[in-house]
Design an enzyme around this catalytic site. Structure first.
Site, PDB file in Angstrom:
ATOM      1  N   HIS A  54      40.985  39.837  35.098  1.00 57.54           N
ATOM      2  CA  HIS A  54      42.225  39.755  35.877  1.00 57.54           C
ATOM      3  C   HIS A  54      41.906  39.280  37.290  1.00 57.54           C
ATOM      4  CE1 HIS A  54      40.695  43.791  36.671  1.00 57.54           C
ATOM      5  NE2 HIS A  54      41.508  43.939  37.690  1.00 57.54           N
ATOM      6  N   HIS A  56      42.286  40.447  40.427  1.00 56.58           N
ATOM      7  CA  HIS A  56      41.984  41.270  41.602  1.00 56.58           C
ATOM      8  C   HIS A  56      40.632  40.893  42.199  1.00 56.58           C
ATOM      9  CE1 HIS A  56      44.985  44.637  40.298  1.00 56.58           C
ATOM     10  NE2 HIS A  56      45.571  43.605  40.863  1.00 56.58           N
ATOM     11  N   ASP A  58      38.037  42.314  43.365  1.00 57.39           N
ATOM     12  CA  ASP A  58      36.773  42.920  42.970  1.00 57.39           C
ATOM     13  C   ASP A  58      36.354  42.534  41.548  1.00 57.39           C
ATOM     14  OD1 ASP A  58      39.001  44.425  42.129  1.00 57.39           O
ATOM     15  OD2 ASP A  58      37.849  46.277  41.986  1.00 57.39           O
ATOM     16  N   HIS A  59      37.121  41.666  40.912  1.00 57.46           N
ATOM     17  CA  HIS A  59      36.755  41.143  39.594  1.00 57.46           C
ATOM     18  C   HIS A  59      36.616  39.621  39.599  1.00 57.46           C
ATOM     19  CE1 HIS A  59      37.488  44.970  37.352  1.00 57.46           C
ATOM     20  NE2 HIS A  59      38.204  45.195  38.444  1.00 57.46           N
ATOM     21  N   HIS A 110      47.627  47.041  33.707  1.00 56.89           N
ATOM     22  CA  HIS A 110      47.106  47.053  35.076  1.00 56.89           C
ATOM     23  C   HIS A 110      47.651  45.855  35.848  1.00 56.89           C
ATOM     24  CE1 HIS A 110      44.389  48.021  38.307  1.00 56.89           C
ATOM     25  NE2 HIS A 110      43.790  46.835  38.229  1.00 56.89           N
ATOM     26  N   ASP A 134      40.051  46.432  33.602  1.00 58.84           N
ATOM     27  CA  ASP A 134      40.779  47.618  34.048  1.00 58.84           C
ATOM     28  C   ASP A 134      41.879  48.027  33.076  1.00 58.84           C
ATOM     29  OD1 ASP A 134      39.145  47.591  36.218  1.00 58.84           O
ATOM     30  OD2 ASP A 134      40.675  47.109  37.700  1.00 58.84           O
ATOM     31  N   HIS A 173      34.996  49.512  35.801  1.00 59.92           N
ATOM     32  CA  HIS A 173      34.693  50.442  36.898  1.00 59.92           C
ATOM     33  C   HIS A 173      33.981  51.675  36.374  1.00 59.92           C
ATOM     34  CE1 HIS A 173      37.034  48.643  40.235  1.00 59.92           C
ATOM     35  NE2 HIS A 173      37.827  48.224  39.262  1.00 59.92           N
TER      36      HIS A 173
END
Length: 283
Positions: A54, A56, A58-59, A110, A134, A173
């Site tokens: 996805h 975001h 941090d990905h 998410h 996520d 995570h």
């Protein structure tokens, strides 16, 4: 098929999947390209493709820099918001990397464009794997941000929950300990939760990754996959699966203490620590 687990940032996981005969490699959720390339070099493989679950930061933050460093790199995902995306995937699409098959599973919840990746290898006794970002984590799931509870239920229970029970679950995570503490609150008499929590505490003390789990294990202790079970329904006061899931998400949000989303200032500090602020920024 060899999977390298790469912890980065505060609690993220990146993954490097290696086809051991061709030495081709595929990365999943590139947040810190420098760290990934260190592993690529150490393993002596050719990185050809990035699978992003996805959009975001941090990905997907590292996609742009990685694409700059590796001309011709293919960056795949289901959401146009993913930076450096070269092709948008659709649900059910299948990819091939040597002997490794990849089935793309759209798992909104998410985010609306969240894609999980189910991998298996021809003529191999090793179990398959799912890289769930996520959507699904060990004993939990990501926060529902962009879709309905019904859509999230379909993603978790009907799409991911019906994969083979031996499937290894590689999530995005390290939230295992907190997830299991919440699971114990939901089902205080569940012995599977108690045993897994004891195991997780020892792993946490040793500071070692808690991935992967297996889907069969998740069905025994993950409350977000157990919405049809009577103790979980009793905890929520609901019966309809999507309503049970919605209450679980709300209760979990109240329960969480240290897993609050990073504020912009904290994100910037974390990015600085990992050397990301010198990279081209996603637009």
């Amino acid at each position: 098929m060899k999977v390298k687990v790469i912890p980065v940032l505060e609690d993220n996981y990146m993954y490097l999947v290696i086809e051991e005969h061709t030495r081709e490699a595929v990365a999943v959720d590139v947040a810190v390209p420098k760290r990934l390339l260190e592993i690529v070099g150490r393993e002596g493989v050719s990185l050809t493709t990035v699978l992003t679950t996805h959009h975001h930061w941090d990905h997907a933050w590292g996609n742009m820099e990685l694409a700059r460093l590796l001309p011709g790199l293919v960056v795949l995902g289901a959401d146009e918001r993913i930076c450096a995306l070269t092709r948008r995937l659709v649900h059910g699409e299948e990819l091939r990397f040597g002997a490794i098959h990849v089935r793309c599973l759209l798992t909104p919840g998410h985010t609306s464009g969240h894609m999980s990746y189910f991998l298996w290898e021809d003529e191999c006794l090793d179990p398959p794997a799912v890289f769930s970002g996520d959507a699904l984590s060990v004993a939990g799931c990501g926060s529902r941000l962009e879709t309905t509870a019904q859509q999230m239920y379909h993603s978790l229970v009907e799409t991911l929950g019906t994969l083979p029970p031996e499937t290894k679950v590689f999530c995005g995570h390290e939230h295992t300990l907190g997830n299991l503490e919440f699971a114990q609150k939901v089902e205080p008499c569940n012995n599977q939760v108690k045993a897994k929590l004891s195991w997780a505490k020892k792993r946490d003390e040793d500071d070692v990754p808690m991935v992967p789990s297996t889907l069969g294990e998740e069905l025994l202790y993950n409350p977000f996959l157990r919405v049809a079970e009577e103790p979980v329904r009793k905890f929520t006061g609901k019966v309809a699966p999507a309503e049970v899931l919605e209450v679980l998400c709300r209760e979990r949000a109240s329960f969480e203490r240290a897993a609050e989303p990073l504020q912009p200032q904290a994100q910037a500090l974390l990015a600085l620590q990992w050397g990301l602020l010198s990279m081209p920024q996603p637009k």
